[in-house]
Design a protein around this motif. Structure first.
Motif, PDB file in Angstrom:
ATOM      1  N   HIS A  52       7.108   6.056  -7.025  1.00  0.00           N
ATOM      2  CA  HIS A  52       8.219   5.756  -6.125  1.00  0.00           C
ATOM      3  C   HIS A  52       8.420   6.961  -5.214  1.00  0.00           C
ATOM      4  N   ALA A  53       8.698   6.702  -3.950  1.00  0.00           N
ATOM      5  CA  ALA A  53       9.001   7.763  -2.992  1.00  0.00           C
ATOM      6  C   ALA A  53      10.399   7.526  -2.450  1.00  0.00           C
TER       7      ALA A  53
ATOM      8  N   ASP B 231       0.867  -1.178   0.000  1.00  0.00           N
ATOM      9  CA  ASP B 231       0.000   0.000   0.000  1.00  0.00           C
ATOM     10  C   ASP B 231       0.903   1.228   0.000  1.00  0.00           C
ATOM     11  N   TYR B 232       1.088   1.800  -1.175  1.00  0.00           N
ATOM     12  CA  TYR B 232       2.038   2.894  -1.368  1.00  0.00           C
ATOM     13  C   TYR B 232       1.771   4.074  -0.436  1.00  0.00           C
TER      14      TYR B 232
ATOM     15  N   PHE C 119       3.886   6.038   6.709  1.00  0.00           N
ATOM     16  CA  PHE C 119       4.640   5.361   7.756  1.00  0.00           C
ATOM     17  C   PHE C 119       6.100   5.811   7.762  1.00  0.00           C
ATOM     18  N   TYR C 120       6.766   5.734   6.611  1.00  0.00           N
ATOM     19  CA  TYR C 120       8.189   6.072   6.562  1.00  0.00           C
ATOM     20  C   TYR C 120       8.429   7.560   6.786  1.00  0.00           C
ATOM     21  N   THR C 121       7.507   8.411   6.344  1.00  0.00           N
ATOM     22  CA  THR C 121       7.642   9.841   6.601  1.00  0.00           C
ATOM     23  C   THR C 121       7.700  10.103   8.104  1.00  0.00           C
ATOM     24  N   ARG C 122       6.823   9.459   8.840  1.00  0.00           N
ATOM     25  CA  ARG C 122       6.771   9.658  10.294  1.00  0.00           C
ATOM     26  C   ARG C 122       7.889   8.900  11.019  1.00  0.00           C
TER      27      ARG C 122
ATOM     28  N   TRP D 272      14.156   3.978  -1.010  1.00  0.00           N
ATOM     29  CA  TRP D 272      12.986   4.156  -1.865  1.00  0.00           C
ATOM     30  C   TRP D 272      11.927   3.099  -1.563  1.00  0.00           C
ATOM     31  N   ILE D 273      10.668   3.497  -1.697  1.00  0.00           N
ATOM     32  CA  ILE D 273       9.566   2.543  -1.701  1.00  0.00           C
ATOM     33  C   ILE D 273       8.868   2.642  -3.053  1.00  0.00           C
TER      34      ILE D 273
END
Length: 128
Positions: free
Chosen positions: A44-45, A11-12, A18-21, A56-57
């Motif tokens: 992609h982030a 789930d992009y 999640f990763y931002t926080r 990257w995700i």
């Protein structure tokens, strides 16, 4: 040796949140996002420090459980040599050497899929 790594997620948007926080206390944050239209596949982030994405995700179609690892190349000739050597060693083409301007104007990379299906890249960030 390593330039960046990436993982596929189910789930992009949830994973991006999640990763931002989760990475904020480490001084890392979202520094680049590339759309599905730009890649021709999934969004992609990229998370990192000082504008340089190192983690990257990618959306689910990029392959959950499939890793991406990019190795630093000192010049474009080394990217070309990596690509040829990887194919000769049994890798499969996943993007021939060339400019990937959607990352930045000097991003010169080549992609292969290793025998286990992982996306392996060599990248040079230097101008020609």
């Amino acid at each position: 040796m390593l330039d960046h790594i990436g993982i596929g997620v189910t789930d992009y948007e949830r994973s991006k949140s999640f990763y931002t926080r989760a990475l904020a206390p480490l001084g890392a944050g979202l520094v680049m996002e590339v759309s599905a239209e730009e890649t021709g596949n999934q969004a992609h982030a990229g998370f990192g420090h000082e504008g340089k994405p190192s983690f990257w995700i990618s959306g689910a179609d990029a392959g959950v459980g499939r890793a991406h690892c990019a190795f630093v190349a000192p010049d474009r000739a080394a990217v070309d040599a990596f690509y040829a050597a990887a194919l000769a060693a049994g890798g499969r083409d996943n993007g021939p050497p060339g400019i990937r301007a959607h990352y930045h104007p000097n991003y010169y990379g080549a992609f292969v899929t290793d025998p286990d299906g992982h996306n392996i890249e060599a990248v040079c960030h230097m101008p020609a």
